[in-house]
Design a protein around this motif. Sequence first.
Motif, PDB file in Angstrom:
ATOM      1  N   PHE A  47      50.058  -1.466 -27.319  1.00 61.62           N
ATOM      2  CA  PHE A  47      51.110  -1.992 -27.070  1.00 61.62           C
ATOM      3  C   PHE A  47      51.622  -1.053 -26.213  1.00 61.62           C
ATOM      4  O   PHE A  47      51.558   0.004 -26.551  1.00 61.62           O
ATOM      5  N   ARG A  48      52.782  -1.878 -25.340  1.00 53.31           N
ATOM      6  CA  ARG A  48      53.555  -1.298 -24.395  1.00 53.31           C
ATOM      7  C   ARG A  48      55.167  -1.527 -24.398  1.00 53.31           C
ATOM      8  O   ARG A  48      54.783  -2.584 -24.285  1.00 53.31           O
ATOM      9  N   GLN A  49      55.586  -1.161 -23.659  1.00 48.19           N
ATOM     10  CA  GLN A  49      57.229  -1.172 -24.009  1.00 48.19           C
ATOM     11  C   GLN A  49      57.792  -0.419 -22.681  1.00 48.19           C
ATOM     12  O   GLN A  49      58.731   0.960 -22.900  1.00 48.19           O
ATOM     13  N   ALA A  50      58.279  -1.240 -21.229  1.00 47.81           N
ATOM     14  CA  ALA A  50      59.063  -0.584 -20.393  1.00 47.81           C
ATOM     15  C   ALA A  50      60.313  -1.272 -21.061  1.00 47.81           C
ATOM     16  O   ALA A  50      61.164  -1.719 -21.953  1.00 47.81           O
ATOM     17  N   PRO A  51      61.609  -0.257 -20.294  1.00 43.52           N
ATOM     18  CA  PRO A  51      62.896  -0.564 -20.484  1.00 43.52           C
ATOM     19  C   PRO A  51      63.014  -1.772 -20.147  1.00 43.52           C
ATOM     20  O   PRO A  51      62.719  -2.130 -19.158  1.00 43.52           O
ATOM     21  N   GLY A  52      63.811  -2.358 -21.274  1.00 45.46           N
ATOM     22  CA  GLY A  52      64.350  -3.613 -20.968  1.00 45.46           C
ATOM     23  C   GLY A  52      63.578  -4.603 -21.304  1.00 45.46           C
ATOM     24  O   GLY A  52      64.137  -6.103 -20.863  1.00 45.46           O
ATOM     25  N   LYS A  53      62.426  -4.381 -21.414  1.00 45.15           N
ATOM     26  CA  LYS A  53      61.124  -5.161 -21.367  1.00 45.15           C
ATOM     27  C   LYS A  53      61.190  -5.365 -23.454  1.00 45.15           C
ATOM     28  O   LYS A  53      61.912  -4.403 -23.359  1.00 45.15           O
ATOM     29  N   GLU A  54      60.687  -6.541 -23.314  1.00 50.54           N
ATOM     30  CA  GLU A  54      60.304  -6.188 -25.044  1.00 50.54           C
ATOM     31  C   GLU A  54      58.311  -6.126 -24.650  1.00 50.54           C
ATOM     32  O   GLU A  54      57.871  -5.795 -23.624  1.00 50.54           O
ATOM     33  N   ARG A  55      57.530  -5.713 -26.347  1.00 50.34           N
ATOM     34  CA  ARG A  55      56.623  -4.972 -26.307  1.00 50.34           C
ATOM     35  C   ARG A  55      55.738  -5.600 -25.916  1.00 50.34           C
ATOM     36  O   ARG A  55      56.007  -7.362 -26.450  1.00 50.34           O
ATOM     37  N   GLU A  56      55.306  -5.347 -25.242  1.00 55.72           N
ATOM     38  CA  GLU A  56      53.592  -6.451 -24.674  1.00 55.72           C
ATOM     39  C   GLU A  56      52.828  -5.694 -25.496  1.00 55.72           C
ATOM     40  O   GLU A  56      52.246  -4.829 -25.596  1.00 55.72           O
ATOM     41  N   PHE A  57      51.537  -6.267 -25.363  1.00 55.43           N
ATOM     42  CA  PHE A  57      49.929  -6.864 -26.235  1.00 55.43           C
ATOM     43  C   PHE A  57      49.131  -5.533 -24.397  1.00 55.43           C
ATOM     44  O   PHE A  57      49.583  -6.556 -23.516  1.00 55.43           O
ATOM     45  N   VAL A  58      47.967  -4.761 -25.105  1.00 54.43           N
ATOM     46  CA  VAL A  58      47.973  -3.770 -24.047  1.00 54.43           C
ATOM     47  C   VAL A  58      45.880  -4.561 -24.622  1.00 54.43           C
ATOM     48  O   VAL A  58      45.607  -5.245 -23.654  1.00 54.43           O
ATOM     49  N   ALA A  59      45.713  -3.912 -26.035  1.00 52.66           N
ATOM     50  CA  ALA A  59      44.549  -4.088 -26.448  1.00 52.66           C
ATOM     51  C   ALA A  59      44.288  -4.094 -27.456  1.00 52.66           C
ATOM     52  O   ALA A  59      45.182  -3.860 -27.941  1.00 52.66           O
ATOM     53  N   ALA A  60      42.973  -4.623 -27.394  1.00 54.64           N
ATOM     54  CA  ALA A  60      43.213  -4.248 -29.931  1.00 54.64           C
ATOM     55  C   ALA A  60      41.695  -5.066 -29.669  1.00 54.64           C
ATOM     56  O   ALA A  60      41.477  -5.389 -29.385  1.00 54.64           O
ATOM     57  N   THR A  61      41.243  -4.301 -31.464  1.00 56.12           N
ATOM     58  CA  THR A  61      39.965  -4.216 -31.618  1.00 56.12           C
ATOM     59  C   THR A  61      40.164  -3.805 -33.089  1.00 56.12           C
ATOM     60  O   THR A  61      41.005  -3.578 -33.875  1.00 56.12           O
ATOM     61  N   ARG A  62      38.654  -4.059 -34.341  1.00 59.40           N
ATOM     62  CA  ARG A  62      38.857  -3.644 -35.106  1.00 59.40           C
ATOM     63  C   ARG A  62      38.534  -2.371 -35.265  1.00 59.40           C
ATOM     64  O   ARG A  62      37.754  -1.689 -33.966  1.00 59.40           O
ATOM     65  N   TRP A  63      39.009  -1.109 -36.060  1.00 54.94           N
ATOM     66  CA  TRP A  63      39.387  -0.156 -35.814  1.00 54.94           C
ATOM     67  C   TRP A  63      37.801   0.644 -36.407  1.00 54.94           C
ATOM     68  O   TRP A  63      37.055   1.580 -36.428  1.00 54.94           O
ATOM     69  N   SER A  64      36.867  -0.357 -37.219  1.00 56.14           N
ATOM     70  CA  SER A  64      35.519  -0.119 -36.768  1.00 56.14           C
ATOM     71  C   SER A  64      34.874  -0.736 -35.796  1.00 56.14           C
ATOM     72  O   SER A  64      33.406  -0.226 -36.101  1.00 56.14           O
ATOM     73  N   GLY A  65      35.179  -0.998 -35.000  1.00 55.39           N
ATOM     74  CA  GLY A  65      34.987  -1.327 -34.174  1.00 55.39           C
ATOM     75  C   GLY A  65      34.873  -2.916 -33.654  1.00 55.39           C
ATOM     76  O   GLY A  65      34.871  -4.072 -34.489  1.00 55.39           O
ATOM     77  N   GLY A  66      33.501  -3.821 -32.632  1.00 54.98           N
ATOM     78  CA  GLY A  66      33.357  -5.095 -32.510  1.00 54.98           C
ATOM     79  C   GLY A  66      33.905  -5.605 -31.789  1.00 54.98           C
ATOM     80  O   GLY A  66      34.268  -4.813 -30.579  1.00 54.98           O
ATOM     81  N   SER A  67      34.255  -6.557 -31.357  1.00 53.78           N
ATOM     82  CA  SER A  67      34.958  -6.995 -29.905  1.00 53.78           C
ATOM     83  C   SER A  67      36.190  -6.615 -29.785  1.00 53.78           C
ATOM     84  O   SER A  67      36.912  -6.172 -30.340  1.00 53.78           O
ATOM     85  N   THR A  68      36.325  -6.517 -28.120  1.00 53.85           N
ATOM     86  CA  THR A  68      37.540  -5.968 -27.680  1.00 53.85           C
ATOM     87  C   THR A  68      38.450  -6.338 -26.658  1.00 53.85           C
ATOM     88  O   THR A  68      38.025  -7.281 -26.168  1.00 53.85           O
ATOM     89  N   TYR A  69      39.551  -6.878 -26.888  1.00 59.17           N
ATOM     90  CA  TYR A  69      40.435  -8.170 -26.289  1.00 59.17           C
ATOM     91  C   TYR A  69      41.884  -7.032 -24.681  1.00 59.17           C
ATOM     92  O   TYR A  69      42.094  -6.203 -25.747  1.00 59.17           O
ATOM     93  N   TYR A  70      41.473  -7.483 -24.508  1.00 63.39           N
ATOM     94  CA  TYR A  70      42.744  -6.641 -23.354  1.00 63.39           C
ATOM     95  C   TYR A  70      43.738  -7.734 -22.416  1.00 63.39           C
ATOM     96  O   TYR A  70      42.818  -8.849 -22.484  1.00 63.39           O
TER      97      TYR A  70
END
Length: 122
Positions: A37-60
């Motif tokens: 996730f990322r958060q810029a000044p004055g903005k809400e935390r936003e999703f960047v990418a996610a996956t399972r720790w063991s691997g598999g499908s990744t979402y961006y």
Amino acid sequence: QVQLVESGGGLVQAGGSLRLSCAASGRTFSSYAMGWFRQAPGKEREFVAATRWSGGSTYYADSVKGRFTISRDNAKNTKYLQMNSLKPEDTAVYYCAAGRILGRSYPLYDYWGQGTQVTVSS
């Protein structure tokens, strides 16, 4: 106790690249989800990418798709976020997180790193 430690942030010119690392220690959670996730000044935390720790499908997030890539080093229990073709709007504090449920919403994640600053100059 789970600990996540990010590293790799810094200052880069637009069009450049950075690789962020997220090193995990503590309990074993290979089935857990891992998100960036990322958060810029004055903005809400936003999703960047996610996956399972063991691997598999990744979402961006649409804003980073085709430019950012998650990879892993199992021996080091570390996940990476390779960021290419960086833009000034990518400037933010980047966080890695782990949780039981894979998703794009930050409240789903239980464990968070301290964050690392990424600044992209134009």
